[in-house]
Design an enzyme around this catalytic site. Structure first.
Site, short mmCIF file in Angstrom:
data_model
loop_
_atom_site.label_atom_id
_atom_site.label_comp_id
_atom_site.label_asym_id
_atom_site.label_seq_id
_atom_site.Cartn_x
_atom_site.Cartn_y
_atom_site.Cartn_z
N ALA A 179 -3.64 -8.91 -1.65
CA ALA A 179 -3.60 -9.02 -0.19
C ALA A 179 -2.51 -10.01 0.17
O ALA A 179 -2.48 -11.12 -0.38
CB ALA A 179 -4.94 -9.49 0.35
N ASP A 237 -5.73 0.46 4.56
CA ASP A 237 -4.99 0.41 3.29
C ASP A 237 -5.84 0.93 2.14
O ASP A 237 -5.37 1.69 1.30
CB ASP A 237 -4.54 -1.03 2.99
CG ASP A 237 -3.42 -1.49 3.91
OD1 ASP A 237 -2.85 -0.64 4.63
OD2 ASP A 237 -3.12 -2.70 3.91
N HIS A 243 14.39 3.37 4.45
CA HIS A 243 13.49 3.46 5.60
C HIS A 243 13.25 4.94 5.88
O HIS A 243 14.18 5.68 6.22
CB HIS A 243 14.11 2.77 6.82
CG HIS A 243 13.18 2.71 7.99
ND1 HIS A 243 12.13 1.82 8.06
CD2 HIS A 243 13.13 3.43 9.13
CE1 HIS A 243 11.48 1.99 9.19
NE2 HIS A 243 12.06 2.97 9.86
N LEU A 244 12.02 5.38 5.71
CA LEU A 244 11.69 6.80 5.82
C LEU A 244 10.97 7.10 7.13
O LEU A 244 10.21 6.26 7.63
CB LEU A 244 10.80 7.21 4.64
CG LEU A 244 11.39 7.03 3.23
CD1 LEU A 244 10.32 7.30 2.17
CD2 LEU A 244 12.58 7.96 3.03
N LYS A 275 -8.55 -2.32 -4.14
CA LYS A 275 -8.09 -3.41 -3.27
C LYS A 275 -9.29 -4.32 -3.10
O LYS A 275 -10.14 -4.09 -2.23
CB LYS A 275 -7.61 -2.88 -1.92
CG LYS A 275 -6.93 -3.94 -1.07
CD LYS A 275 -6.29 -3.33 0.16
CE LYS A 275 -5.61 -4.40 1.02
NZ LYS A 275 -4.43 -5.00 0.36
N THR A 301 0.83 -1.21 0.00
CA THR A 301 0.00 0.00 0.00
C THR A 301 0.86 1.26 0.00
O THR A 301 0.56 2.23 -0.70
CB THR A 301 -0.94 0.01 1.22
OG1 THR A 301 -1.75 -1.17 1.19
CG2 THR A 301 -1.83 1.23 1.20
N ASN A 339 11.75 -2.35 -0.72
CA ASN A 339 11.22 -1.48 0.33
C ASN A 339 11.91 -1.81 1.64
O ASN A 339 11.70 -2.88 2.22
CB ASN A 339 9.70 -1.67 0.46
CG ASN A 339 9.08 -0.67 1.41
OD1 ASN A 339 9.56 0.46 1.54
ND2 ASN A 339 8.02 -1.06 2.08
#
Length: 233
Positions: free
Chosen positions: A123, A59, A211-212, A42, A21, A181
């Site tokens: 999902a 989400d 990593h934000l 979704k 998401t 990610n």
């Protein structure tokens, strides 16, 4: 890419909480900055909350916030269930049997808007069951959309990513690319793991998301703009 229809992709991941998401919302935000219309779906979501408007999934709401084409919530997330468990189990607890043909009709209703970018988010991972006979992969196969794979960079991600990519390709679909990610800021040898994936994955790396501190879609746009350019090329 098939240039006869507007860009649309099926977004899957190596596992739950890999960041489907987050990446999807970021791509939609990047598309909006380019002036493209956006829409998402979704089809099935578990872990939804009871509200005055009915069950709502965080989400799905996150995706809806980045859709420039306004449609009812039930079109973006036609099947929402309260328990945060596998979708087929959540559906069963609500006395519902998920049906692939029904989900296909739900998604085609979204695709019929012909947005400048449409994302269909699965999902969990690729082989999540819908019922005793079908999985979400069957929905992706019926749609024949190219697939974006979100890889949560954590211990074990190499095996998960390679198996997921193999399954997508074995099912006869195009793997448009994958996004790294970085969900675990403390992962040992993070860069080495990403480099290994770049060597082994049978599709291009669309981007590496660090990593934000903020996962707001706008914060991801600078990291995902190159990915969007590749997907739209």
């Amino acid at each position: 890419m098939d240039t006869t229809r507007p860009p649309a992709f099926f977004v899957t991941a190596t596992d739950t909480d890999a960041g489907k998401t987050t990446i999807s919302a970021g791509l939609l935000a990047a598309a909006r900055q380019r002036g493209l219309s956006t829409l998402a779906c979704k089809p099935v979501a578990s872990g939804s909350q009871h509200t005055s408007d009915g069950l709502r999934n965080d989400d799905a709401l996150w995706l809806a916030s980045q859709c420039s084409i306004q449609v009812p919530y039930a079109h973006i997330n036609p099947h929402a269930f309260a328990p945060a468990i596998a979708p087929h189990l959540a559906a069963a607890s609500a006395g519902v049997r998920l049906d692939g043909r029904e989900l296909l009709a739900d998604v085609r209703r979204i695709l019929a808007h012909h947005a400048g970018l449409t994302l269909i988010e699965g999902a969990g991972g690729w082989r999540v069951p819908l019922n005793a006979d079908e999985t979400l992969a069957d929905l992706a196969i019926a749609l024949q959309l190219p697939v974006i794979l979100v890889v949560g960079i954590k211990l074990g991600c190499i095996n998960h990513a390679l198996l997921s990519a193999e399954a997508v390709l074995r099912d006869g679909l195009t793997l448009a690319g994958w996004v790294a990610n970085c969900t675990d800021p403390h992962m040992a040898c993070q860069a080495d793991n990403i480099h290994t994936l770049q060597q082994w994955m049978p599709a291009p790396c669309l981007g590496v998301i660090p990593h934000l501190q903020s996962t707001q879609p706008a914060a991801l746009v600078p990291h995902l703009e190159p990915a969007l350019a590749t997907l739209l090329a």
